[in-house]
Design a protein around this motif. Structure first.
Motif, PDB file in Angstrom:
ATOM      1  N   ILE A   1      10.843  -6.746  -8.947  1.00  0.00           N
ATOM      2  CA  ILE A   1       9.793  -7.226  -8.046  1.00  0.00           C
ATOM      3  C   ILE A   1       9.823  -6.464  -6.729  1.00  0.00           C
ATOM      4  O   ILE A   1       8.796  -6.305  -6.066  1.00  0.00           O
ATOM      5  N   CYS A   2      10.989  -5.973  -6.344  1.00  0.00           N
ATOM      6  CA  CYS A   2      11.090  -5.154  -5.136  1.00  0.00           C
ATOM      7  C   CYS A   2      10.095  -4.000  -5.176  1.00  0.00           C
ATOM      8  O   CYS A   2       9.390  -3.732  -4.194  1.00  0.00           O
ATOM      9  N   PHE A   3       9.997  -3.318  -6.315  1.00  0.00           N
ATOM     10  CA  PHE A   3       9.119  -2.158  -6.409  1.00  0.00           C
ATOM     11  C   PHE A   3       7.646  -2.551  -6.406  1.00  0.00           C
ATOM     12  O   PHE A   3       6.791  -1.776  -5.971  1.00  0.00           O
ATOM     13  N   VAL A   4       7.349  -3.742  -6.899  1.00  0.00           N
ATOM     14  CA  VAL A   4       5.979  -4.244  -6.797  1.00  0.00           C
ATOM     15  C   VAL A   4       5.622  -4.473  -5.333  1.00  0.00           C
ATOM     16  O   VAL A   4       4.555  -4.060  -4.858  1.00  0.00           O
ATOM     17  N   ILE A   5       6.519  -5.113  -4.606  1.00  0.00           N
ATOM     18  CA  ILE A   5       6.252  -5.472  -3.217  1.00  0.00           C
ATOM     19  C   ILE A   5       6.094  -4.231  -2.342  1.00  0.00           C
ATOM     20  O   ILE A   5       5.132  -4.111  -1.572  1.00  0.00           O
ATOM     21  N   ILE A   6       7.030  -3.275  -2.445  1.00  0.00           N
ATOM     22  CA  ILE A   6       6.928  -2.103  -1.563  1.00  0.00           C
ATOM     23  C   ILE A   6       5.720  -1.250  -1.915  1.00  0.00           C
ATOM     24  O   ILE A   6       5.223  -0.494  -1.060  1.00  0.00           O
ATOM     25  N   SER A   7       5.201  -1.373  -3.140  1.00  0.00           N
ATOM     26  CA  SER A   7       4.017  -0.616  -3.526  1.00  0.00           C
ATOM     27  C   SER A   7       2.734  -1.286  -3.060  1.00  0.00           C
ATOM     28  O   SER A   7       1.683  -0.637  -3.004  1.00  0.00           O
ATOM     29  N   GLU A   8       2.791  -2.568  -2.727  1.00  0.00           N
ATOM     30  CA  GLU A   8       1.601  -3.311  -2.338  1.00  0.00           C
ATOM     31  C   GLU A   8       1.512  -3.563  -0.839  1.00  0.00           C
ATOM     32  O   GLU A   8       0.410  -3.578  -0.271  1.00  0.00           O
TER      33      GLU A   8
END
Length: 556
Positions: free
Chosen positions: A442-449
């Motif tokens: 989920i970290c990578f989802v958040i930093i991408s959004e």
């Protein structure tokens, strides 16, 4: 407020005035605000279409985008592989004889061993390279785009794998690790950036979590390769794993010429025709989306950020509301390190304490990475089928992981208790599964959004650099915490990481917003209005009329 169609006609008229050229900057459209309150009216139809597009429908409309996003993640496999493989060499007899020194063991015999300072130096090659590479990635990504930057990094990796493969001294090997690690800093910035910019809203969570899966696959392959070569006594015991690193960049270079460039980057370069063509390549030929509408949505997001005076320097990441967006990106990535992951990396140590021989403990380590793989795959239905939000999954994972760390700490209080050591090692496996199902992907989802599209590469670069710097610190500190001849904390380190994890959980509760179901334009508006993080989920931008605008004024 002018309608979306009206703004498109105005932009087309400006395009005609320029003689049909698409290489100039996009027309700057005003009207994104009313009474200093940002509104969504300009792209209401586009935003509603994004919200209504389901996951399966999005897969059918964007099969190429799915493929190319996963393809770019191959680069991240290299980063996970390298970080894992180098530490496994310290126990290989062939590697010890090549790069170690002859030392007297505790039983009075002599054996080869890589000295602790060189172990530390080799282990730091990857994170040091990531710090430097991530910070250096901003300019080339914005100047040359995602494809050509990735291609240059692949050539760089091929060159420095040669240095590692043919190293004649441990100093030369260490230099190859650090310089090769520069490319890994680029890879972990490029992959989530590209994934978030080529896929629709419905696929964003699935494809950006694949970045974490790529890390896990790299670690799993490294563990398996090292386990398979453990019994070899010749130089191929460590050269073969180095040589395997040539595979990934060769595959990437072979197909990169066919990959579409990010349409967001092309729009910022004033290359509207190329951006349209990229969207066509990313979508289905038999079941395409409304290409013009998708392109208009990208243009409007860029125009809104121009209205908000968003430029693309590192300094802008720390100005105004973008400081908050940078803080969120940095923290969710930093938590991966300071929230307990370093302790879990020593699961093999606890397996050996429980009585397993080193070979069996190593095989248990392979099982640990396999659990990580299963955990990451489990995150996909949580995001797409059950529809849990990013904030919900991340915070639930943090709560569960914090409790496990404290339990590990309490289990370490009895001394010389074999059952307690087995329990700690088992809980570490459970922690790994929970981490890879929640915080990890989920970290990578958040930093991408969370970051603005114009600042995305630099925001992710800053977060990556901070995370890698924290990895350097823990790489130095962990042996001193756990080694019997140093602090000898053992599982008691669970109290330290549990305490840090609890503080991070409190931060997440108050500062981590819900970005699920939000287009990039909606996120720009919510941050500019300074909507509190806990209210992101319930703020209905599309449902606002005049009353909604008044409510927004109160939030601003």
């Amino acid at each position: 407020m002018a309608s979306t169609r009206g703004q498109k006609d105005q932009a087309d008229a400006e395009h005609d005035d320029r003689g049909g050229r698409d290489d100039g900057p996009p027309l700057k459209l005003h009207g994104a605000k009313r009474d200093n309150v940002l509104e969504i009216e300009a792209t209401r139809a586009i935003t509603e279409a994004e919200h209504q597009l389901g996951f399966l429908a999005a897969l059918k409309q964007y099969p190429s985008a799915t493929f190319w996003s996963l393809f770019f993640c191959l680069a991240v496999v290299m980063a996970g592989y390298d970080a894992q493989i180098i530490t496994s060499f310290y126990a290989l007899p062939a590697f010890q004889q090549k790069y170690g020194n002859l030392v007297r063991t505790s039983v009075g015999s002599f054996d080869f061993e890589v000295s602790a300072p060189w172990q530390t130096a080799l282990g730091m090659g990857n994170p040091i390279g990531q710090v430097l590479g991530a910070l250096a990635s901003g300019y080339p990504l914005e100047r040359f785009g995602r494809r050509w930057t990735l291609a240059a990094c692949c050539i760089w990796s091929i060159g420095f794998v040669f240095v590692q493969f043919f190293a004649t001294s441990i100093g030369m090997l260490c230099a190859g690790e650090i310089l090769g690690g520069l490319a890994y800093g680029f890879y972990v910035v490029i992959a989530p950036t590209y994934s978030s910019e080529i896929c629709p809203l419905a696929l964003r969570g699935f494809l950006t979590t694949s970045v974490n899966l790529a890390f896990v696959i790299g670690q799993f392959v490294a563990q398996g390769v090292a386990a398979g070569l453990e019994s070899r006594l010749d130089s191929w015991a460590y050269k073969a794993p180095f040589a395997l690193q040539w595979l990934w960049p060769v595959i990437l270079l072979a197909l990169l010429p066919f990959a579409p460039e990010s349409p967001y980057w092309l729009v910022r370069q004033g290359r509207k025709a190329d951006a349209r063509q990229a969207i066509v390549k990313l979508s289905s030929s038999t079941n395409p989306p409304d290409i013009d509408q998708v392109l208009l949505g990208i243009e409007q997001t860029d125009l809104l950020e121009q209205e908000l005076e968003v430029t693309s320097s590192y300094w802008d990441c720390f100005k105004g509301v973008h400081l908050v967006r940078t803080e969120i990106s940095v923290m969710v990535y930093l938590i991966q390190v300071i929230g307990g992951n370093p302790l879990i990396g020593y699961a093999n140590y606890f397996f050996e304490q429980a009585g397993l021989n080193p070979s069996d403990a190593f095989n248990m380590g392979v099982g640990n990475t396999a659990l990580g793989f299963v955990g990451t795959v489990t995150a996909w239905p949580l995001i797409n089928y059950f529809g849990f939000g990013r904030r919900t999954i991340y915070n639930a994972g943090m709560l569960f992981m914090t409790l496990l760390l404290f339990i590990i700490g309490f289990l370490s209080i009895p001394t010389d208790n074999r059952a307690a050591v087995w329990a700690m090692a088992t809980l570490m496996d459970i922690w790994t599964f929970a981490y890879q199902m929640t915080v990890g992907p989920i970290c990578f989802v958040i930093i991408s959004e969370i970051s603005a599209t114009r600042l995305r590469t630099k925001t992710i670069a800053i977060a990556t650099a901070v995370q890698a710097a924290a990895t350097i610190v823990t790489t130095v500190a962990m042996p001193y915490m756990l080694n019997a001849d140093e602090a000898n904390w053992g599982g008691k380190a669970g109290f330290l990481f549990g305490g840090i994890s609890f503080i991070c959980l409190v931060w997440c509760h108050f500062r981590l917003p819900e970005s699920r179901g939000r287009t990039f334009e909606e996120l720009d508006i919510l941050f500019q209005r300074k909507v509190p993080a806990r209210q992101f989920k319930n703020c209905d931008l599309l449902g606002e009329g005049e009353t909604g605008t008044d409510a927004a004024k109160e939030l601003a």
